[in-house]
Design an enzyme around this catalytic site. Structure first.
Site, PDB file in Angstrom:
ATOM      1  N   ASP A   1     -50.193 -44.337 -31.735  1.00 35.51           N
ATOM      2  CA  ASP A   1     -50.892 -45.438 -31.417  1.00 35.51           C
ATOM      3  C   ASP A   1     -50.956 -46.327 -33.086  1.00 35.51           C
ATOM      4  OD1 ASP A   1     -53.016 -47.167 -29.561  1.00 35.51           O
ATOM      5  OD2 ASP A   1     -53.696 -47.391 -31.420  1.00 35.51           O
TER       6      ASP A   1
ATOM      7  N   ASN B   1     -52.670 -58.708 -33.430  1.00 38.59           N
ATOM      8  CA  ASN B   1     -52.255 -59.708 -32.654  1.00 38.59           C
ATOM      9  C   ASN B   1     -53.100 -60.768 -32.671  1.00 38.59           C
ATOM     10  OD1 ASN B   1     -49.846 -58.954 -31.192  1.00 38.59           O
ATOM     11  ND2 ASN B   1     -50.615 -57.816 -29.528  1.00 38.59           N
TER      12      ASN B   1
ATOM     13  N   HIS C   1     -48.716 -63.133 -30.869  1.00 36.42           N
ATOM     14  CA  HIS C   1     -48.251 -62.090 -30.268  1.00 36.42           C
ATOM     15  C   HIS C   1     -46.798 -62.009 -30.732  1.00 36.42           C
ATOM     16  CE1 HIS C   1     -51.204 -60.996 -27.416  1.00 36.42           C
ATOM     17  NE2 HIS C   1     -51.602 -62.249 -27.232  1.00 36.42           N
TER      18      HIS C   1
ATOM     19  N   ASP D   1     -45.150 -58.449 -31.580  1.00 35.74           N
ATOM     20  CA  ASP D   1     -43.809 -57.929 -31.131  1.00 35.74           C
ATOM     21  C   ASP D   1     -42.915 -57.470 -32.352  1.00 35.74           C
ATOM     22  OD1 ASP D   1     -44.617 -58.649 -28.474  1.00 35.74           O
ATOM     23  OD2 ASP D   1     -43.449 -60.165 -28.206  1.00 35.74           O
TER      24      ASP D   1
ATOM     25  N   GLU E   1     -49.297 -50.865 -27.369  1.00 35.78           N
ATOM     26  CA  GLU E   1     -48.939 -50.315 -28.701  1.00 35.78           C
ATOM     27  C   GLU E   1     -48.700 -48.707 -28.931  1.00 35.78           C
ATOM     28  OE1 GLU E   1     -53.591 -50.721 -28.804  1.00 35.78           O
ATOM     29  OE2 GLU E   1     -51.590 -51.564 -27.775  1.00 35.78           O
TER      30      GLU E   1
END
Length: 307
Positions: A174, A182, A187, A191, A218
């Site tokens: 994780d 984010n 975002h 990404d 994630e």
């Protein structure tokens, strides 16, 4: 088309003259690999992952039918298309080969034009099938395996571990404080982080049997068949450190200076009475322990022992 782009054909026949004739027929347009018995065929199939195999049936020690059975039982070779080329010419022989999973059946003495035409047809089908499988099994953002592909492989490797008595290791990773990242960076930058981490994880695998997949959001998951707890902890710590070396700033988040991952994992030697979901749950439980105890670390369970 370069030589590396050509499709690969594995020709398996204990008669040298048959291998030579087929190799001469096909080598101008394809990469041709030759094997003289079933043992060589299985080893070369796993090593080279050919698109098509031309397989004799009557061979010493391991016959063609048994070679096909073993190919289909191994996830690395299960998708290889197989054409039997054999002197066994009864309808019952042909039916048996096709029922085992062969794509086609050609009897000897074979006609070269027919062999060429059928090879061309099955290679085209193999190309199309692989394209569709790739689209179905790849996560669009990170370009690594998706959850669907992981679930399929996990079921296969669990059954194999039960059958063979081997260890099976799973890790769930994780990205630490990813929601904060984010929220702060947006975002699009999030990404990019997912793509960078996925690239590091995929590049860090050393065995073709290992698999890394995007598990959701994630989270990533790593499947390591035949790997004991010690080896799994070494590998996942190596991957964790590789993510650290990216030194991606965590957008001024107060909790960490750079993007890092927490990893929980578990190793079991499964038995037939044990639910397959138990190993994943143990890995997930230890991921949350890694996060509770400070993040950017690996916490592992080996049977009942935490490493």
């Amino acid at each position: 088309m370069t030589k590396s782009d050509t499709q690969k054909i594995l020709v398996v026949d204990d008669a040298a003259i048959n291998r030579q004739v087929l190799a001469e027929l096909l080598k101008a347009d394809h990469t041709v690999i030759l094997a003289k018995n079933g043992e060589q065929a299985l080893a070369l199939a796993a090593q080279h992952q050919p698109d098509l195999m031309l397989l004799d049936v009557v061979m010493p020690e391991i016959n063609g039918y048994d070679v096909l059975r073993q190919l289909k039982s191994d996830p690395r070779t299960a998708a290889i298309a197989v054409i039997f080329i054999t002197g066994l010419d009864t309808p019952e022989d042909e039916e048996h080969g096709l029922m085992l999973g062969a794509s086609d059946y050609i009897t000897k003495p074979f006609n070269l034009a027919v062999v060429r035409a059928r090879v061309r047809c099955h290679l085209q089908l193999a190309r199309q099938r692989r394209m569709l499988e790739t689209l179905a099994n790849i996560d669009g953002l990170t370009e690594i395996a998706n959850r669907r592909h992981f679930d399929d492989r996990y079921a296969t490797e669990w059954a194999r571990a039960v059958r063979d008595g081997h260890s099976l290791s799973v890790a769930i990773l994780d990205i630490d404080f990813f929601k904060d990242y984010n929220d702060r960076a947006g975002h699009a930058m999030g990404d990019r982080v997912l793509q960078a981490v996925a690239s590091v994880l995929a590049g860090g695998l050393q065995r073709s049997t290992d698999l890394v997949a995007r598990y959701g959001g994630e989270e990533f998951v790593l499947l390591m068949p035949g790997t004991d707890a010690k080896g799994a902890v070494q590998l996942t710590n190596h991957l964790r450190e590789a993510v650290n070396k990216l030194a991606m700033p965590h957008s001024d988040a107060a909790d960490t200076a750079h993007v890092a991952v927490s990893i929980g994992g578990a190793t079991l030697q499964p038995d037939s009475g044990e639910p397959a979901a138990d190993l994943l749950k143990a890995a997930d439980d230890h991921l949350y322990r890694a996060k509770r105890e400070g993040r950017n670390q690996v916490v592992w369970r080996a049977n009942s022992v935490t490493v």
